[in-house]
Design an enzyme around this catalytic site. Structure first.
Site, short mmCIF file in Angstrom:
data_model
loop_
_atom_site.label_atom_id
_atom_site.label_comp_id
_atom_site.label_asym_id
_atom_site.label_seq_id
_atom_site.Cartn_x
_atom_site.Cartn_y
_atom_site.Cartn_z
N GLU A 110 -4.55 -10.15 -0.05
CA GLU A 110 -5.33 -10.12 1.19
C GLU A 110 -6.78 -10.37 0.80
O GLU A 110 -7.28 -9.80 -0.17
CB GLU A 110 -5.22 -8.75 1.89
CG GLU A 110 -3.83 -8.46 2.41
CD GLU A 110 -3.68 -7.08 3.04
OE1 GLU A 110 -4.66 -6.55 3.57
OE2 GLU A 110 -2.55 -6.55 2.99
N GLU B 196 0.80 -1.23 0.00
CA GLU B 196 0.00 0.00 0.00
C GLU B 196 0.83 1.28 0.00
O GLU B 196 0.75 2.09 0.92
CB GLU B 196 -0.96 -0.02 1.20
CG GLU B 196 -1.95 -1.15 1.09
CD GLU B 196 -3.03 -1.12 2.16
OE1 GLU B 196 -2.71 -0.94 3.34
OE2 GLU B 196 -4.21 -1.28 1.80
C1 GAL Z 1 -5.15 -3.80 4.15
C2 GAL Z 1 -3.74 -3.63 4.63
C3 GAL Z 1 -3.48 -4.36 5.92
C4 GAL Z 1 -4.58 -4.08 6.89
C5 GAL Z 1 -5.89 -4.50 6.30
C6 GAL Z 1 -7.07 -4.18 7.18
O1 GAL Z 1 -5.51 -2.72 3.38
O2 GAL Z 1 -2.81 -4.04 3.69
O3 GAL Z 1 -2.24 -3.94 6.42
O4 GAL Z 1 -4.63 -2.72 7.13
O5 GAL Z 1 -6.12 -3.80 5.12
O6 GAL Z 1 -7.09 -4.88 8.34
MG MG Z 2 -2.39 0.09 5.14
#
Ligand code: GAL
Ligand code: MG
Length: 991
Positions: A512, A445
């Site tokens: 993710e 990010e």
């Molecule tokens: C994503 C990020 C993670 C965490 C997650 C939300 O955007 O990469 O580090 O923030 O969302 O829990």
């Molecule tokens: Mg982040």
């Protein structure tokens, strides 16, 4: 005289001063014996107690502190490794996207607020016997900027919180030494270390001294690929060394010598029919290197694990050893609720055990390089790793959830190029020899620009054997060259399919997905279906492994609890495990959908689908368990050799099954023998089918009781039971079996559950808030009830007009049978323009502490309509207290779906029972009401010795969702549309 040069903190050209070159992470021993004893005489640990002084700003540090004779006797003590904040000098702060100084300093990279920059000074006195040795010091990690001094002299400066800072200290070495380390919370690197986690600082990995013999291997580069159609191994070893005459290399496999060779810079060995490395079969070879100095003496011994494997993208598909890989992955922060960023070896051992035990085959080191020990575990036990560079600048392009990259770093700014490329180089050099690492990730990010493309290119240049990953360039398509893999986070299934259906040019992963915050992970199975539908869909990584709660005095704390401001609440707790590394009910779901063997049972057949790439199902024992009305009926087992990536249908022996009862036919796969970290008998996965239907028998003609229809109440008295229907209260106000009272507040219709984090994220708590008041303040002011006379048994109907202005209402009908069965039928009549509700059921507050309950339904873990793959039908017993899931912020929990019956035990004599009528139920038994769960902010706020028990019987229950926790809806098939009608029935009985 040594000074503290604070300009370093903001100068983009200075991030390393006097740091040693970056090398591989091999360990050096004097002899093989030392290696076997795990004790190297080249290393001297400097872990342990340090003297410590805290300052609110490095500007406050006087030069006297840096002097070698500064009096430290009265200072506090701090432990290394460890985090400064957890010694309570200042509050740890939890923030997600925003920078931690938001609201007290205007971001302006590379500038930082020098006045509010918490800084600690560490002091340690140590002795060295031989000061002529070439001695170095290593800080395996430390946030965020380190200034190192020895005996009052400046040794060096380092940034990058998750990689080693190593310096040579010969120049200043004495027999008695004073080490002084100044650790600042912020440097310009804070702009690119804006990960969503606790902002913790200090020396949280090992600190040690190490010497190097004269003849010494500085760096090893292992290339161990497969050749000849992935049959043979080819090892190429490049070595950087000094003063070496030659190196004797021995390659062996499980104690058997394969090859012996001497070389100097380059070792080239071919191994026919090699045992290749994969997460499934993590075969490692032992490479021993004996370094010979110019006098012909052995100067050092190195043991290097070698895993032969080929990872590549071929025809747009990622292959491991020639086979298409699917990542059933998870993101793992390096975190401990006790140590913060200091994670012990025991905790890491537990983590790898967990991964292997729960069918996880891949981990993303979100969002920075980890402790070397973690990579060693992944090599040894088999995990595919995405190794990520320590870079995230989320706050530089996301403002209040809106993209605004106006001052994004590193972007395309030339001034930030060196600092980020240095991180790529260092990550690569330290970690390059781990077979477990199959993909590099340039960070998380950080938006995109020429710098992210350059980071990608540098990895490609340094390493031809691993593709490069980056997600954030998905927002900036012109910099899509920052990645070799199309990677989205929290993309919903249709969005993923959209990419895969439109001429995809790169393999796809979700770096993710399935945000496991508290009661979540609903609908994860929808993603798994993509595995077989699209070749280029290659899996994903659940967010994330464990809740990052900090435990203080048995309290589980999150953002804000340390009076840290600003903060982001409990958003740091998104794990499938709780913060104490125990499993939440999400784990069994993950395990089942991630299983490498899929068992589909249909009547007397089971299809075995072996998703493993390299192992046949001959390592499993298949156990067939048959339950009759929930109880054990019969069990047998069989073996079947289904080849990797194939399916086979087998017949099941169902002899003796009749049509009058309900049978559960379950087939489960277990390990035949110990396998890696797992023990013989370990469950891999299961499948089950139901034959017949459960029936609760009631004599519908039995009207052997007396009825007293009085002014306010109607009493029905049977042999062993009595029930009082209140005309005024709108329900049962007394229910006794064998004299035992069960009712506190009447059994009433219910529509509200304590909001989950996902409910809050998608604003269901607001858009459907009307159901909260309907539930809490149920409208029975009209006092509408009707006794139906023409039924064979006593029948009464209550009508609840839910909202005066609306047409919706509920009719609850009770029929009382002479054997004590009370049949309850709840009928909801929908009306237009109503928002969805979370559930439709009946609630009973029992004025007693129910000791335990037993149910026949899906268990043994909590489950919901969109998260029940990991639970199976059976009879389970637990207690109301144990049924409270330990979500760090209390919320809806404890539901069981597909329930045929549930028995609540008060003691040995009295129990209350609920039976399904024609459809299974959702039931929960908890010591807390939905309101207590809704309003508690921490699990420890809930009353530890509650006096009531809450029984909730639902015909309908909304799913929990899980695609993300900031807006993703629950899949519509799992939602409850309140404009429609709903009806369900059950029986109450007691003893
Ligand atoms: C994503 C990020 C993670 C965490 C997650 C939300 O955007 O990469 O580090 O923030 O969302 O829990
Ligand atoms: Mg982040």
């Amino acid at each position: 005289m040594a000074t503290l040069n604070l300009n370093y903190l903001e100068d983009l050209n200075i991030f390393n001063v006097n740091k040693l070159d970056y090398y591989s992470d091999h360990k050096v021993y004097k002899s093989k014996q030392e290696y076997l004893n795990k004790q190297s005489s080249f290393y001297q640990s400097l872990n342990g107690e340090y003297k410590f002084k805290y300052f609110a700003s490095p500007k406050l540090i006087g030069e006297e502190y840096l002097k070698e004779d500064f009096d430290i006797s009265s200072l506090d003590i701090i432990n290394v490794p460890g985090c400064i904040e957890l010694n309570y000098t200042h509050a740890p702060q939890y923030v997600n996207q925003m920078y931690p100084w938001d609201g007290s300093f205007i971001s302006n990279p590379p500038h930082i607020d020098m006045d509010k920059n918490p800084t600690g000074i560490y002091f340690k006195d140590f002795d060295v016997a031989n000061i002529d040795e070439d001695l170095n010091i290593s800080f395996e990690a430390g946030a965020m900027a380190l200034y190192v001094y020895l005996n009052g002299e400046f040794v060096g400066y380092s940034e990058d919180s998750f990689l080693p800072a190593r310096f040579n200290i010969n120049k200043y070495l004495k027999h008695h030494n004073r080490l002084t380390v100044v650790v600042c919370s912020y440097s310009k690197a804070a702009y690119i270390e804006g990960q969503d986690f606790w902002r913790l600082t200090g020396l949280y990995r090992d600190v040690y001294l190490y010497s190097t013999p004269k003849a010494h291997i500085l760096d090893i580069k292992v290339l161990a690929n497969l050749e000849n159609n992935y049959q043979d191994g080819h090892l190429l070893l490049n070595v950087k060394s000094k003063n070496v005459k030659e190196i004797n290399a021995t390659l062996s496999y499980k104690g058997k010598e394969i090859c012996k060779k001497s070389f100097k810079d380059l070792l080239d060995i071919k191994v026919k029919n090699v045992y290749s490395w994969s997460a499934e079969v993590p075969d490692l070879y032992d490479l021993e290197l004996e370094v010979i100095d110019e006098n012909g003496e052995v100067s050092e011994y190195i043991h290097q694990d070698v895993g032969f494997r080929t990872f590549e993208i071929k025809n747009k598909v990622m292959l491991i050893n020639g086979k298409r890989v699917v990542f059933r992955g998870i993101n793992r922060h390096e975190f401990s609720s006790i140590g913060g960023r200091h994670v012990t070896k025991e905790e890491m051992d537990e983590d790898i055990r967990f991964m292997k035990a729960n069918n996880i085959n891949a981990v993303r080191t979100s969002h920075y390089p980890n402790d070397t020990y973690w990579y060693e575990l992944c090599d040894k036990y088999g995990i595919y790793l995405i190794d990520e560079v320590n870079m995230e600048s989320h706050g530089s392009w996301t403002k209040m959830d809106v993209f605004d990259p106006s001052w994004n770093v590193p972007g395309s700014l030339p001034s930030w190029e060196k600092i980020v490329l240095d991180r790529v180089k260092h990550t690569f050099e330290r970690d390059k020899n781990h077979p477990s690492i199959v993909i590099w990730s340039i960070g998380n990010e950080s938006w995109a620009g020429t710098n992210t493309v350059k980071m990608h290119d540098l990895f490609n240049e340094l390493d031809k054997t691993r593709p490069v990953h980056y997600e954030s360039c998905m927002h900036v398509r012109e910099f899509r060259d920052s990645t070799d893999i199309e990677s989205y986070m929290y993309a919903k299934v249709p969005e993923i399919e959209d990419y895969l259906n439109n001429n995809p040019d790169k393999p796809y992963i979700s770096c993710e997905y399935s945000h496991a915050m508290a009661n979540s992970l609903g609908g994860i199975d929808e993603y798994i279906k993509l595995e077989d539908k699209y070749e280029l869909y290659q899996g994903g990584f659940i967010w994330d492994y464990m809740d990052q709660g900090i435990i203080v005095d048995d309290k589980w704390l999150y953002g804000g609890d340390f009076f840290d401001r600003p903060h982001d609440n409990s958003f740091c707790c998104n794990g499938v495990r709780y913060c104490n590394r125990t499993d939440s009910p999400k784990v069994c779901e993950m395990k089942q959908v991630y299983a490498p063997v899929v068992l589909t049972v249909k009547k007397n057949k089971v299809e075995i689908y072996n998703k493993n790439l390299f192992i046949s199902t001959s390592i499993y024992n298949f156990v067939v368990t048959i339950l009759k009305n929930g109880k054990f009926y019969r069990e047998y087992s069989f073996n079947e050799d289904v080849a990797p990536l194939s399916k086979k249908v087998c017949s099941l022996d169902l002899e003796g099954i009749n049509e009058y009862d309900e049978y559960v036919v379950k087939v489960s796969a277990h390990l035949k023998d110990d396998y890696g970290l797992l023990q013989k008998g370990h469950l891999i996965s299961f499948g089950e089918d139901v034959i017949g239907q459960y029936k609760h028998s009631v004599d519908e003609n039995d009207n052997n009781y007396k009825v007293f229809n009085s002014d306010l109440n109607i009493g029905v008295y049977g042999d062993k039971f009595s029930v009082l229907f209140s005309k005024r209260e709108g329900g049962i106000i007394s229910l006794k079996y064998n004299g035992q009272e069960w009712v506190n507040k009447p059994l009433l219709p219910t529509f509200f559950r304590a909001n989950t984090d996902n409910d809050r994220g998608n604003r269901f708590n607001i858009t459907s808030s009307i159901w909260y008041s309907v539930d809490q303040f149920l409208n029975y002011t009209n006092k509408q009830y009707k006794v139906i006379d023409d039924e064979k048994v006593f029948t009464i109907v209550y009508t609840y007009i839910l909202m005066n202005s609306m047409q919706n209402k509920v009719d609850v009908t009770y029929k009382v049978y002479g054997d004590g069965n009370i049949e309850v039928n709840a009928h909801y009549y929908g009306a237009n323009n109503l928002p969805e509700f979370a559930l439709f059921g009946m609630n009973l507050a029992i004025p007693l502490k129910v000791e335990s309950f037993k149910y026949y339904g899906l268990g043994e873990q909590e489950n919901y309509i969109d998260r029940h793959n990991g639970t199976s039908l059976g009879i389970y017993q637990t207690t109301p207290m144990e049924n409270v899931s330990k979500y760090i912020e209390p919320q809806e929990c404890g539901n069981r779906s597909e329930v045929r019956y549930c028995k609540l035990y008060l003691n040995n004599h009295h129990s209350l029972k609920i039976y399904m009528k024609d459809k299974p139920l959702n039931i929960s038994v908890l010591p807390y009401s939905n309101i207590e769960l809704e309003f508690a902010k921490h699990i420890h706020e809930l009353n530890k010795s509650p006096n009531y028990t809450y029984l909730r019987v639902c015909g309908f229950m909304r799913g929990v969702g899980g695609d993300d926790s900031w807006g993703a809806p629950v899949l519509s098939k799992y939602c409850l549309d309140a404009t429609k009608d709903y009806e369900f029935s059950f029986y109450i009985q007691g003893e």
